[in-house]
Motif scaffolding. Structure first.
Motif, PDB file in Angstrom:
ATOM      1  N   ARG A   3      81.054   2.555 -83.653  1.00 53.88           N
ATOM      2  CA  ARG A   3      81.151   1.103 -83.535  1.00 53.88           C
ATOM      3  C   ARG A   3      79.751   0.495 -83.547  1.00 53.88           C
ATOM      4  O   ARG A   3      78.829   0.991 -82.893  1.00 53.88           O
ATOM      5  CB  ARG A   3      81.866   0.711 -82.240  1.00 53.88           C
ATOM      6  N   ALA A   4      79.591  -0.597 -84.288  1.00 56.56           N
ATOM      7  CA  ALA A   4      78.275  -1.214 -84.470  1.00 56.56           C
ATOM      8  C   ALA A   4      77.703  -1.763 -83.176  1.00 56.56           C
ATOM      9  O   ALA A   4      76.483  -1.832 -83.007  1.00 56.56           O
ATOM     10  CB  ALA A   4      78.361  -2.329 -85.514  1.00 56.56           C
ATOM     11  N   GLU A   5      78.562  -2.162 -82.236  1.00 53.02           N
ATOM     12  CA  GLU A   5      78.060  -2.764 -81.001  1.00 53.02           C
ATOM     13  C   GLU A   5      77.227  -1.797 -80.169  1.00 53.02           C
ATOM     14  O   GLU A   5      76.486  -2.214 -79.285  1.00 53.02           O
ATOM     15  CB  GLU A   5      79.209  -3.311 -80.166  1.00 53.02           C
TER      16      GLU A   5
ATOM     17  N   LEU B  51      93.293   0.327 -76.851  1.00 54.96           N
ATOM     18  CA  LEU B  51      92.776   1.357 -77.746  1.00 54.96           C
ATOM     19  C   LEU B  51      92.709   2.699 -77.031  1.00 54.96           C
ATOM     20  O   LEU B  51      92.376   2.766 -75.842  1.00 54.96           O
ATOM     21  CB  LEU B  51      91.367   0.993 -78.231  1.00 54.96           C
ATOM     22  N   PRO B  52      93.004   3.807 -77.727  1.00 53.42           N
ATOM     23  CA  PRO B  52      92.771   5.116 -77.127  1.00 53.42           C
ATOM     24  C   PRO B  52      91.276   5.355 -76.950  1.00 53.42           C
ATOM     25  O   PRO B  52      90.449   4.750 -77.638  1.00 53.42           O
ATOM     26  CB  PRO B  52      93.378   6.082 -78.147  1.00 53.42           C
ATOM     27  N   PHE B  53      90.912   6.237 -76.036  1.00 52.59           N
ATOM     28  CA  PHE B  53      89.505   6.484 -75.753  1.00 52.59           C
ATOM     29  C   PHE B  53      88.745   6.895 -77.002  1.00 52.59           C
ATOM     30  O   PHE B  53      87.572   6.539 -77.175  1.00 52.59           O
ATOM     31  CB  PHE B  53      89.368   7.585 -74.697  1.00 52.59           C
ATOM     32  N   THR B  54      89.388   7.649 -77.883  1.00 51.40           N
ATOM     33  CA  THR B  54      88.684   8.175 -79.053  1.00 51.40           C
ATOM     34  C   THR B  54      88.600   7.186 -80.205  1.00 51.40           C
ATOM     35  O   THR B  54      88.203   7.552 -81.308  1.00 51.40           O
ATOM     36  CB  THR B  54      89.338   9.489 -79.532  1.00 51.40           C
ATOM     37  N   ASP B  55      88.972   5.941 -79.943  1.00 51.95           N
ATOM     38  CA  ASP B  55      88.742   4.846 -80.895  1.00 51.95           C
ATOM     39  C   ASP B  55      87.697   3.866 -80.381  1.00 51.95           C
ATOM     40  O   ASP B  55      87.212   3.022 -81.135  1.00 51.95           O
ATOM     41  CB  ASP B  55      90.035   4.060 -81.146  1.00 51.95           C
ATOM     42  N   MET B  56      87.358   3.959 -79.097  1.00 47.27           N
ATOM     43  CA  MET B  56      86.545   2.933 -78.447  1.00 47.27           C
ATOM     44  C   MET B  56      85.054   3.172 -78.637  1.00 47.27           C
ATOM     45  O   MET B  56      84.599   4.292 -78.867  1.00 47.27           O
ATOM     46  CB  MET B  56      86.879   2.880 -76.955  1.00 47.27           C
TER      47      MET B  56
ATOM     48  N   CYS C 129      80.826   9.901 -93.882  1.00 48.77           N
ATOM     49  CA  CYS C 129      81.836  10.059 -92.838  1.00 48.77           C
ATOM     50  C   CYS C 129      82.334   8.741 -92.273  1.00 48.77           C
ATOM     51  O   CYS C 129      83.031   8.709 -91.249  1.00 48.77           O
ATOM     52  CB  CYS C 129      81.278  10.947 -91.720  1.00 48.77           C
ATOM     53  N   GLY C 130      81.969   7.613 -92.914  1.00 46.65           N
ATOM     54  CA  GLY C 130      82.601   6.331 -92.619  1.00 46.65           C
ATOM     55  C   GLY C 130      82.210   5.670 -91.323  1.00 46.65           C
ATOM     56  O   GLY C 130      82.989   4.872 -90.776  1.00 46.65           O
ATOM     57  N   VAL C 131      80.987   5.945 -90.818  1.00 51.65           N
ATOM     58  CA  VAL C 131      80.573   5.373 -89.540  1.00 51.65           C
ATOM     59  C   VAL C 131      79.238   4.647 -89.679  1.00 51.65           C
ATOM     60  O   VAL C 131      78.676   4.545 -90.768  1.00 51.65           O
ATOM     61  CB  VAL C 131      80.491   6.461 -88.447  1.00 51.65           C
ATOM     62  N   PHE C 132      78.719   4.159 -88.558  1.00 47.54           N
ATOM     63  CA  PHE C 132      77.450   3.441 -88.538  1.00 47.54           C
ATOM     64  C   PHE C 132      76.309   4.407 -88.203  1.00 47.54           C
ATOM     65  O   PHE C 132      76.464   5.307 -87.375  1.00 47.54           O
ATOM     66  CB  PHE C 132      77.480   2.322 -87.490  1.00 47.54           C
ATOM     67  N   GLY C 133      75.185   4.194 -88.842  1.00 48.58           N
ATOM     68  CA  GLY C 133      73.982   4.953 -88.518  1.00 48.58           C
ATOM     69  C   GLY C 133      72.784   4.042 -88.651  1.00 48.58           C
ATOM     70  O   GLY C 133      72.762   3.156 -89.510  1.00 48.58           O
ATOM     71  N   HIS C 134      71.785   4.268 -87.809  1.00 50.42           N
ATOM     72  CA  HIS C 134      70.608   3.394 -87.859  1.00 50.42           C
ATOM     73  C   HIS C 134      69.338   4.219 -87.907  1.00 50.42           C
ATOM     74  O   HIS C 134      69.052   5.003 -86.997  1.00 50.42           O
ATOM     75  CB  HIS C 134      70.569   2.463 -86.652  1.00 50.42           C
ATOM     76  N   LYS C 135      68.575   4.049 -88.997  1.00 51.23           N
ATOM     77  CA  LYS C 135      67.226   4.589 -89.085  1.00 51.23           C
ATOM     78  C   LYS C 135      66.275   3.509 -88.598  1.00 51.23           C
ATOM     79  O   LYS C 135      66.143   2.472 -89.224  1.00 51.23           O
ATOM     80  CB  LYS C 135      66.870   4.962 -90.527  1.00 51.23           C
TER      81      LYS C 135
END
Length: 493
Positions: free
Chosen positions: A229-231, A4-9, A192-198
């Motif tokens: 990434r969720a991890e 994977l490229p750095f900007t996908d990891m 924006c299609g990503v993970f966020g946690h409240k």
């Protein structure tokens, strides 16, 4: 080196690459700076950068790795770049929340949640855009302008942490620090299609945000991470969590491990429509797909009605207005803004957005609400919170974040019912993980909120990890570079 490229990891993967000598912090930081240079003219996500300082910090990180003994423990995020919401104080960077009168005022200290990440080795690339005073769901202000969605520039990136959502969603930042008093982490993460946690109420200190919290509104507020990434969510929470000696609500809590969560027989609750703004077919379809994936893993899906949720928005607004010791008008005056007369609120232009002008009118109207009505609405909000806590129990609730995919710019202004699907969980103080679920036919992100019980952040994150496994999580967008919609590039660095 990873395929994977750095900007996908993920940040965790990047940290491992750097720690094990398979990549340098300098390379990783530069890759993300390159993406910002390509996409930020069109997105307007990053409003102040510190690229030169970040490069120097990356060089120091690489030097540290070079002399470390094979078994020497290194900071968990050493050399990993990130971003910080402009409303969250970072020493030397602007800290205005888009208020013109406060423009150019730098933070003199760093918020604990950001400092803890820096102490863990993270490298801050800059600060990102917000809505004015962080008080609306679209990131636009007269100081920095408007942030655009990385999937479609005609759509909002959400707010108030829209710059953070766009930075992470574009691939320019692995993760960032954001805040949420009424959906401000979850809505931008969704758009924006990503993970966020409240996080659970009190897990992270609220210290260091501007406008500052007071004893009245602190219970509705939370700092938290946005990540591609969720991890990364649980490790970031562990780093940022804990009391700071300033925030009276911040407390030590035992954080569980998502790996210990079994989805078999996990109760999964779906609330049948009881909202003032009904969710679209696409949003409900996404939720049903998520529920189906969890059922396939052995979860027990059930449904119920909750009619009281129809009052959630007005209960939330009244609670926020009546419990806060300082209103939006007071915040502006404290920042040095001129008196805003009601006639000026009707004129075009000026230092305040339409959303802020409408907010000031609504705030004045709120003061005229009879006390007994206000008390009744606050009590209704408390009852909604109790009902949600009891209904979720040891399981999770799946609920759309917004009624539709990311709205067009300006479509939410003056329409508080857009908050309906997010604010009940601020009232309840429950942990919520915003989880992407692919794209709709128009290429806009779909997603769902995963809500867990108090202190059970690891459970909502475990569910997010499973949904990422099934649906793929973040999908790198086609990016509109330099503000030219006819130039679509896919940045994979």
């Amino acid at each position: 080196m990873s395929p994977l490229p750095f900007t996908d990891m993920s940040a965790s993967a990047l940290a491992a690459e750097i720690r094990q000598g398979r990549a340098s912090a300098a390379e990783v930081v530069e890759a993300h700076i390159d993406v910002f240079r390509q996409v930020n003219p069109g997105l307007n996500a990053l409003v102040a950068e510190r690229f030169d300082a970040a490069r120097e910090e990356a060089r120091r990180a690489d030097a540290r790795v070079a002399v470390a003994a094979p078994d020497e423990p290194l900071p968990p995020l050493l050399g990993v770049p990130c971003t910080v919401k402009e409303a969250v104080a970072f020493t030397g960077m602007p800290n205005s929340s888009g208020v013109v009168a406060r423009g150019g005022v730098p933070a003199t200290a760093t918020a604990p949640v950001a400092q803890r990440l820096v102490d863990a080795g993270a490298i801050v690339l800059g600060v990102t855009n917000t809505s004015e005073m962080c008080l609306w769901v679209e990131s636009e202000n007269r100081l920095y302008g408007r942030t655009r969605n990385p999937y479609n520039p005609t759509r909002t990136a959400g707010g108030s942490s829209g710059g953070e959502g766009a930075a992470v969603g574009s691939g320019a930042s692995p993760f960032g620090v954001a805040s949420d008093i009424g959906g401000s982490i979850r809505i931008p993460s969704f758009c924006c299609g990503v993970f966020g946690h409240k996080p659970t109420r009190g897990l992270l200190p609220a210290t260091g945000s501007w406008p500052p919290c007071d004893d009245g509104n602190r219970a509705l507020f939370a700092h938290g991470p946005i990540a591609r990434r969720a991890e990364d969510l649980m490790p970031l929470l562990r780093i940022m969590a804990g009391p700071d000696g300033v925030d009276p609500l911040a407390a030590e809590m035992d954080l569980g491990d998502p790996a210990d969560v079994s989805l078999r027989d996990l109760p999964v609750l779906l609330i049948d429509e009881a909202w003032p703004l009904a969710a679209s077919v696409d949003m409900l379809w996404a939720r049903e797909r998520a529920a189906g994936a969890l059922a396939a893993a052995g979860a027990q899906v059930r449904r119920r009605r909750m009619p009281a949720l129809r009052r959630a928005v007005e209960s939330y607004i009244t609670t926020l207005a009546r419990m806060s010791g300082i209103g939006a008008r007071d915040v502006l005056f404290a920042a040095g803004a001129n008196e805003v007369h009601w006639r000026a609120l009707l004129r075009r232009g000026g230092p305040h957005t339409v959303a802020t002008r409408l907010l000031l009118v609504a705030e004045r109207a709120q003061t005229r609400l009879p006390r007994r009505w206000a008390e009744r609405l606050i009590t209704t909000g408390e009852a909604i919170a109790d009902e949600l806590r009891n209904a979720i129990g040891d399981g999770v609730l799946l609920e759309p974040t917004l009624a539709t995919t990311a709205p067009r710019h300006g479509r939410t202004v003056g329409r508080p019912w857009w908050l309906a699907h997010v604010v009940p969980f601020n009232l309840a103080g429950l942990p919520v993980t915003q989880t992407p679920l692919g794209l709709d036919p128009e290429g806009l992100p779909l997603g769902v909120q995963v809500v867990a019980g108090h202190g059970r952040d690891h459970v909502s994150i475990a569910v997010a990890l499973e949904l990422e496994r099934v649906f793929g999580g973040w999908t790198p967008p086609p990016l509109h570079v330099g503000g030219r919609p006819d130039r679509l590039v896919r940045v994979l660095s």
